[in-house]
Design a protein around this motif. Sequence first.
Motif, PDB file in Angstrom:
ATOM      1  N   UNK A 116       0.813  -1.207   0.000  1.00 17.36           N
ATOM      2  CA  UNK A 116       0.000   0.000   0.000  1.00 17.36           C
ATOM      3  C   UNK A 116       0.854   1.266   0.000  1.00 17.36           C
ATOM      4  N   UNK A 117       2.084   1.153   0.523  1.00 17.83           N
ATOM      5  CA  UNK A 117       2.957   2.329   0.524  1.00 17.83           C
ATOM      6  C   UNK A 117       3.879   2.353  -0.698  1.00 17.83           C
ATOM      7  N   UNK A 118       3.579   1.505  -1.695  1.00 18.60           N
ATOM      8  CA  UNK A 118       4.272   1.578  -2.971  1.00 18.60           C
ATOM      9  C   UNK A 118       5.539   0.769  -3.114  1.00 18.60           C
ATOM     10  N   UNK A 119       5.869  -0.083  -2.142  1.00 17.04           N
ATOM     11  CA  UNK A 119       7.089  -0.876  -2.240  1.00 17.04           C
ATOM     12  C   UNK A 119       6.859  -2.112  -3.095  1.00 17.04           C
ATOM     13  N   UNK A 120       7.791  -2.384  -4.013  1.00 16.36           N
ATOM     14  CA  UNK A 120       7.688  -3.518  -4.921  1.00 16.36           C
ATOM     15  C   UNK A 120       7.917  -4.819  -4.166  1.00 16.36           C
ATOM     16  N   UNK A 121       6.978  -5.765  -4.300  1.00 19.10           N
ATOM     17  CA  UNK A 121       7.096  -7.051  -3.630  1.00 19.10           C
ATOM     18  C   UNK A 121       7.522  -8.137  -4.614  1.00 19.10           C
ATOM     19  N   UNK A 122       6.837  -8.227  -5.726  1.00 21.31           N
ATOM     20  CA  UNK A 122       7.161  -9.244  -6.727  1.00 21.31           C
ATOM     21  C   UNK A 122       6.493  -8.893  -8.039  1.00 21.31           C
ATOM     22  N   UNK A 123       6.922  -9.578  -9.071  1.00 20.85           N
ATOM     23  CA  UNK A 123       6.312  -9.423 -10.382  1.00 20.85           C
ATOM     24  C   UNK A 123       5.357 -10.570 -10.645  1.00 20.85           C
ATOM     25  N   UNK A 124       4.337 -10.287 -11.452  1.00 21.43           N
ATOM     26  CA  UNK A 124       3.435 -11.327 -11.910  1.00 21.43           C
ATOM     27  C   UNK A 124       3.846 -11.791 -13.298  1.00 21.43           C
ATOM     28  N   UNK A 125       2.881 -12.218 -14.078  1.00 18.75           N
ATOM     29  CA  UNK A 125       3.206 -12.773 -15.391  1.00 18.75           C
ATOM     30  C   UNK A 125       3.544 -11.671 -16.391  1.00 18.75           C
ATOM     31  N   UNK A 126       4.357 -12.028 -17.356  1.00 20.75           N
ATOM     32  CA  UNK A 126       4.593 -11.165 -18.514  1.00 20.75           C
ATOM     33  C   UNK A 126       3.387 -11.330 -19.429  1.00 20.75           C
ATOM     34  N   UNK A 127       2.644 -10.243 -19.636  1.00 19.50           N
ATOM     35  CA  UNK A 127       1.438 -10.306 -20.452  1.00 19.50           C
ATOM     36  C   UNK A 127       1.756 -10.214 -21.942  1.00 19.50           C
ATOM     37  N   UNK A 128       2.822  -9.482 -22.266  1.00 22.05           N
ATOM     38  CA  UNK A 128       3.195  -9.283 -23.662  1.00 22.05           C
ATOM     39  C   UNK A 128       4.658  -8.880 -23.731  1.00 22.05           C
ATOM     40  N   UNK A 129       5.353  -9.375 -24.735  1.00 17.06           N
ATOM     41  CA  UNK A 129       6.709  -8.924 -24.998  1.00 17.06           C
ATOM     42  C   UNK A 129       6.993  -9.052 -26.481  1.00 17.06           C
ATOM     43  N   UNK A 130       7.894  -8.216 -26.962  1.00 19.11           N
ATOM     44  CA  UNK A 130       8.273  -8.250 -28.379  1.00 19.11           C
ATOM     45  C   UNK A 130       9.691  -7.749 -28.525  1.00 19.11           C
ATOM     46  N   UNK A 131      10.349  -8.219 -29.566  1.00 20.36           N
ATOM     47  CA  UNK A 131      11.691  -7.757 -29.875  1.00 20.36           C
ATOM     48  C   UNK A 131      11.807  -7.614 -31.389  1.00 20.36           C
ATOM     49  N   UNK A 132      12.230  -6.443 -31.830  1.00 18.12           N
ATOM     50  CA  UNK A 132      12.482  -6.208 -33.255  1.00 18.12           C
ATOM     51  C   UNK A 132      13.958  -6.434 -33.500  1.00 18.12           C
ATOM     52  N   UNK A 133      14.260  -7.489 -34.256  1.00 15.88           N
ATOM     53  CA  UNK A 133      15.633  -7.937 -34.474  1.00 15.88           C
ATOM     54  C   UNK A 133      15.942  -7.912 -35.964  1.00 15.88           C
ATOM     55  N   UNK A 134      16.847  -7.003 -36.362  1.00 16.53           N
ATOM     56  CA  UNK A 134      17.194  -6.889 -37.771  1.00 16.53           C
ATOM     57  C   UNK A 134      16.014  -6.539 -38.649  1.00 16.53           C
ATOM     58  N   UNK A 135      15.084  -5.760 -38.101  1.00 17.42           N
ATOM     59  CA  UNK A 135      13.910  -5.346 -38.855  1.00 17.42           C
ATOM     60  C   UNK A 135      12.729  -6.288 -38.752  1.00 17.42           C
ATOM     61  N   UNK A 136      12.909  -7.475 -38.145  1.00 16.59           N
ATOM     62  CA  UNK A 136      11.808  -8.433 -37.983  1.00 16.59           C
ATOM     63  C   UNK A 136      11.288  -8.382 -36.555  1.00 16.59           C
ATOM     64  N   UNK A 137       9.987  -8.194 -36.411  1.00 18.78           N
ATOM     65  CA  UNK A 137       9.389  -8.089 -35.068  1.00 18.78           C
ATOM     66  C   UNK A 137       8.845  -9.447 -34.637  1.00 18.78           C
ATOM     67  N   UNK A 138       9.322  -9.914 -33.511  1.00 23.14           N
ATOM     68  CA  UNK A 138       8.874 -11.185 -32.940  1.00 23.14           C
ATOM     69  C   UNK A 138       8.116 -10.850 -31.659  1.00 23.14           C
TER      70      UNK A 138
END
Length: 480
Positions: free
Chosen positions: A265-287
């Motif tokens: 409640x005071x804003x301190x980070x406890x843990x992360x949940x799931x990654x909902x989305x991620x992408x990487x553009x590598x050499x012009x190709x987006x994965x």
Amino acid sequence: MTPPTHRRRAWATRAARRPVLAGLAVAAIAALAMPHAASASGPHAADIAVVAALQGAPVPLPARKPDLTANTEQAGDVIDVSAAERETVEMAALVPQAGRPNDTPPVSVAARIDRGDTLIGLLIEAGVDRIEAHKAVKALDGVFDPRHMRPGHVVNIHFDEPDDDTLTFKGFDFEPTAGTCVLVQADPDTETGYGAEEKQAPLSREVVRFGGPITLSLYQAAIDAGVSDQALAEMIRILSYDIDFQRDIQKDDTFEVMYERFVTEDGRHVRDGKVMFTALTNGGERISAYAFETEDGREDYFNEAGQGIRKPLMRTPIDGARLSSSFGMRRHPILGYSRMHTGVDFAAPTGTPIYAAGDGVVNFAGRKGGYGNYIRIRHNGEFATAYGHLSRIQVRNGQRVEQGDVIGRVGTTGMSTGPHLHYEIIRNGEKVNPMGVRFQPAIELAGAELQRFQAERRAIDGLYASLRGQTEIASTAGGE
């Protein structure tokens, strides 16, 4: 019980702030608080402090342990002990005002764990009776192992209201991780006289988005942008079936990631949940990869077309390694003549974990000639993988393993010039180049399930777009 006069730690109290007490009570505090000052400044240093207190001047204070102020943001209502001007008041609260023994509120001492400290030793040093300290720590059995405490943890040691210049020990609490408080309190109904419990702070769920160009490395770019280590590791794991992060990344490639984060409640980070989305553009190709739960209840990641990101086998079943030798003909470093190198070598420190490249059954685990300690896994009728030069084997013949299970550790057994993993992929009995093999997705959505995925993907895209333009984008989306 009175506070000790040797190796005193910084004291803090949760009591309500009061004016500095006057008279002999304050003088007594000065005498208690200044054994080091007396030895360092002459035999009359404590007397000078008493006179100063009686005249309304601040009482000189004992030295603070190094870096204590950086480690005092802990569970409950522990106060900030960095404000030196408050310590006079807080030290005064340790001794009741003359003639009003029951007017002083309960006292708490905030003491930091340093290297080499023990919890029992910390309690004793704060003035807790040795037997009581052992009983209180014994109450932690089954709740928390005090051997897991680390330097920097702050223990709040509680005493009851002073009565006739004594303090009665009532228990302690500390926060081993953000949002988790371990509390030990006096309880006459227990065997030790103390009871222990673990309390979890209410958490709020946020959705955060980060992204940007990659200049030096993905790790550096992500950390600079604010991505947590946990989320970055998960992002790399998700995309590692299509991207070799040690060799494929180019300057000015870009990354994107959106994931859940849970905070107090005071804003301190406890843990992360799931990654909902991620992408990487590598050499012009987006994965890209989207989290989606299939009809059988399994959560996996899929590209925009609904094809599973996960492949039957990993190309690199080890993290943080360097490709030290490629597949093909080479001059053998020990034998001295050219011969076929039937796998790829990944140089890494001894003990680095090695993962099963895919689901399968171990059909060899043991010593095998020049391979040294060796593991072979049969994945299906078409593929098998092999792992050589291990320092330790952590599976047995006939054992079923899943993709990502740790099966052994990097070593330099057999014909090896240094610690590395020799990795082979065997396809229909023939050893092939692991870096050149391309696999079809393990799962491909279709029909109504594909339509459901596309609807969820559009919702994720909409949420991601709505967070655009903020440095650290947080959207409160419920609690836990």
